[in-house]
Structures are given as C-alpha cells and as structure tokens.
Design a protein around this motif. Structure first.
Motif, PDB file in Angstrom:
ATOM      1  N   SER A  66      -1.271   7.940 -31.741  1.00 50.73           N
ATOM      2  CA  SER A  66      -1.264   6.698 -30.969  1.00 50.73           C
ATOM      3  C   SER A  66      -2.325   6.707 -29.873  1.00 50.73           C
ATOM      4  O   SER A  66      -2.338   5.835 -29.003  1.00 50.73           O
ATOM      5  N   THR A  77       2.276  -4.746 -34.494  1.00 49.75           N
ATOM      6  CA  THR A  77       2.990  -3.532 -34.099  1.00 49.75           C
ATOM      7  C   THR A  77       2.050  -2.336 -34.099  1.00 49.75           C
ATOM      8  O   THR A  77       0.984  -2.355 -34.725  1.00 49.75           O
ATOM      9  N   GLU A  79       0.215   9.192 -37.357  1.00 45.69           N
ATOM     10  CA  GLU A  79       1.143   9.025 -36.250  1.00 45.69           C
ATOM     11  C   GLU A  79       0.437   9.079 -34.906  1.00 45.69           C
ATOM     12  O   GLU A  79       1.071   9.012 -33.855  1.00 45.69           O
ATOM     13  N   GLN A  92      -1.834   1.431 -36.793  1.00 41.05           N
ATOM     14  CA  GLN A  92      -2.038   2.806 -37.268  1.00 41.05           C
ATOM     15  C   GLN A  92      -2.311   2.835 -38.769  1.00 41.05           C
ATOM     16  O   GLN A  92      -3.190   3.558 -39.236  1.00 41.05           O
ATOM     17  N   LYS A 140       2.682   0.471 -35.517  1.00 38.53           N
ATOM     18  CA  LYS A 140       2.688   1.003 -36.877  1.00 38.53           C
ATOM     19  C   LYS A 140       1.662   0.296 -37.753  1.00 38.53           C
ATOM     20  O   LYS A 140       0.963   0.932 -38.560  1.00 38.53           O
ATOM     21  N   GLY A 197       8.114   4.124 -32.428  1.00 33.28           N
ATOM     22  CA  GLY A 197       7.226   4.964 -33.222  1.00 33.28           C
ATOM     23  C   GLY A 197       6.300   5.841 -32.411  1.00 33.28           C
ATOM     24  O   GLY A 197       5.254   6.267 -32.910  1.00 33.28           O
TER      25      GLY A 197
END
Length: 336
Positions: A241, A227, A239, A232, A229, A50
């Motif tokens: 990071s 994770t 998206e 986030q 994701k 990701g």
C-alpha cells in the motif's frame, strides 16, 4: 412408536426455544478507556480496509499520552503543545521521522473529547472525514501510539501515527528543526495530506493519477470513489500500500468521458449572461402607455369630425328644401 419419535423432536424444539437470544448477537461495543484498546480498534479498521496494522512505538505512545493529559488538564481539545511543535516533540524524543522535516515530516494526529468513555461502534463521526481517516488508514505511516486521559466525566483521546526513516535513524535536518522557532499553529493532522485533483479518462476510458508528495493510496482511492484493493490490482501492487511521489497509478478503467459538473456550469454561464440583457430590453420596450393614451384622443377627433359632417349634410338638405320652395314661389303666376 409415534410417541417415541415425537418426544426427541419436542425436546429439540424446547432446547432451541430456551437458547439465549444473544447467543449469536454481534460483539458488544468497545468502551475505550485504555490506549491499547484505542490502538486495537484503529488497527482493526486498517485490517478491514485491506491494510497492514501499524506497529506500536514507545515514543508515539508517549507523545499521544502526553497530549491527552495536556488536554485533560486544560480542558481544551488542541493539537498545540506546551512548548514546541508536534514534529519537534517527536524529534526531541529521538523518533526517526521520515519525510520533509521542514514541512513537518510524515506524522499525523487525531484528537477527541467525549462525555463518558468513547463508545467505539465504528469510526466516530468527528474522525470520519478524509483527513482524519487518513491519519488511521494512510499507507505512508508505519507506527502508531495512543493516549487516553480522564478529567471528571470527560475523556480525552489522542492517536499519533508516523513513518520512520528507512535507516531507522534521524535525518540530518532534525537538528535544524529542533532549533527553529516553533510555529504558532502546529497542525496535528498531517500537513502532507495533499488534496487529490481528479483526472479525466483518456480516449480508452482509463484514468491515471500521478502521486503527489504526501498523498496516500487511501486518499487517492476515496477521492476517485474506488478502493485500495482495486488500485492495487490494476497496478499489480499485491498487498503493498506504499506509493511514491511521481508514481503514475491506473485508478479506473472503462470510465466515460462525461463532462465534469464544473465544465457544464461554465458552458451554461454565457447563455445566462446573453439572455439577461434581452430580458432587460424587453422590459424596457413593453410599456405602451403613450399608445394607449393617444388612441382615445384619435377616436374623439374622428367622432367629432363625423358629427360635423352629419350637421353639414343636414344644413345642406334644409337649404336645398328652402331654396326649392323659394324657386317655386318666384316662378308661380302672380295673377293666381
């Protein structure tokens, strides 16, 4: 009519049987022999996690290739450079390195030596730990370079990743770093992968983590067992990071406030220390040999006393009979 219907069906089965077995097989493994292949597999790894792919940078391609060539020439797998440090090499070539330059800046390097070309079928075991994964998956890095060099049947690989300044220009501190004395142990793995200290859940079951300088979303996620994701989503990062020093992230929800293993060990330790002296005391008191030695002696004395008493009774009885006989003899009539 039946034969007409069966014929197409039989032909279809025959074609299915004759279809090559590997028509839907997994893609062949990649034998890494060029820098571009190495960059591609690293970026594919980022996409699978990701993350946005890293942009190839000519200076990073140069530093990585020169390091691969240096290892191939010396036969030594090392992060050390012939002169200066990794950071100094980047700055000397004009790379606009971000981060605290006195600590090395935001840069990292993975190196590897294989017999024959690297067969990339997933992350190599030597790069599967958190630090090496951080080199490839850190959200702090923006650019990448790779180098591949061969010496006989041995292949040497280098992956260099780094972050550029927001202005795209070198920092003012770059000149002082370039003139400083090179350190003897310039680590290739980022000096800014600060270990993540795990926090416990609050009463609501939420776990928060305050980002330290050099920590990445990847390193935080892997240490908390979650994770990128999920983090986030919990923090409405979309998206993005990128994380910043001092940023407080919600990393888990609904966690239980179970005691950490280290706490359990601490609580158990005093009990063990309390029991040990007790066992020692018991072991000291247990021996009863003196009692066992004295007991037979007492029994012998008792037995001796009993024998003496019986002998005395016999003597008294005999004496009584003798006395009675003499009495009868003395009182009888002498004339008879």
């Amino acid at each position: 009519m039946k034969k007409i219907l069966v014929l197409p069906f039989a032909l279809a089965l025959a074609l299915l049987w004759l279809t090559p077995k590997n028509a839907h097989a997994a893609p062949a493994r990649v034998a890494i022999t060029t820098p571009s292949q190495l960059v591609e597999v690293v970026n594919n790894l980022r996409i699978a996690n990701g993350l946005a792919p890293l942009v190839m940078h000519s200076i990073l391609m140069q530093t990585a290739q020169s390091q691969a060539d240096y290892m191939a020439a010396t036969g030594i797998v090392t992060h050390s450079r012939p002169s200066g440090t990794y950071t100094q090499q980047l700055l000397n070539l004009g790379f606009p390195l971000a981060g605290d330059l006195s600590l090395g800046g935001f840069r990292s390097e993975n190196i590897l030596n294989t017999y024959g070309p690297l067969d990339w079928n997933g992350v190599p075991a030597a790069w599967a730990d958190a630090q090496h994964m951080n080199t490839m998956l850190s959200g702090n890095f923006s650019h990448i370079g790779a180098g591949v060099s061969q010496s006989g049947d041995s292949y040497y690989y280098a992956v260099d990743t780094a972050a550029v300044t927001s202005s795209g220009q070198q920092q003012e501190a770059a000149s002082s770093v370039l003139t400083s004395v090179p350190s003897s142990g310039d680590a290739g793995i980022s000096q800014f992968m600060v270990p993540v200290t795990l926090n416990t859940p609050n009463p609501e079951g939420n776990v928060f983590h305050k980002v330290q300088y050099g920590q990445s979303l990847w390193s935080i996620a892997i240490e908390y067992g979650t994770t990128i994701k999920n983090i986030q989503a919990l923090n409405n990062l979309g998206e993005d990071s990128t994380v910043y020093q001092g940023q407080e992230l919600l990393v888990m929800t609904g966690a239980t406030q179970s005691a950490l293993p280290t706490v359990e060990a601490t609580l158990t330790l005093p009990v063990t220390e309390t029991l040990m002296p007790t066992v020692a005391v018991v072991e000291t008191i247990v021996p009863t040999q003196p009692t066992q030695t004295i007991a037979p002696i007492e029994e012998e004395k008792t037995s001796s006393k009993s024998t003496s008493s019986r002998l005395l009774v016999v003597i008294l009885i005999v004496a009584a009979f003798v006395g009675a006989g003499m009495a009868v003899w003395l009182i009888r009539d002498p004339g008879n």
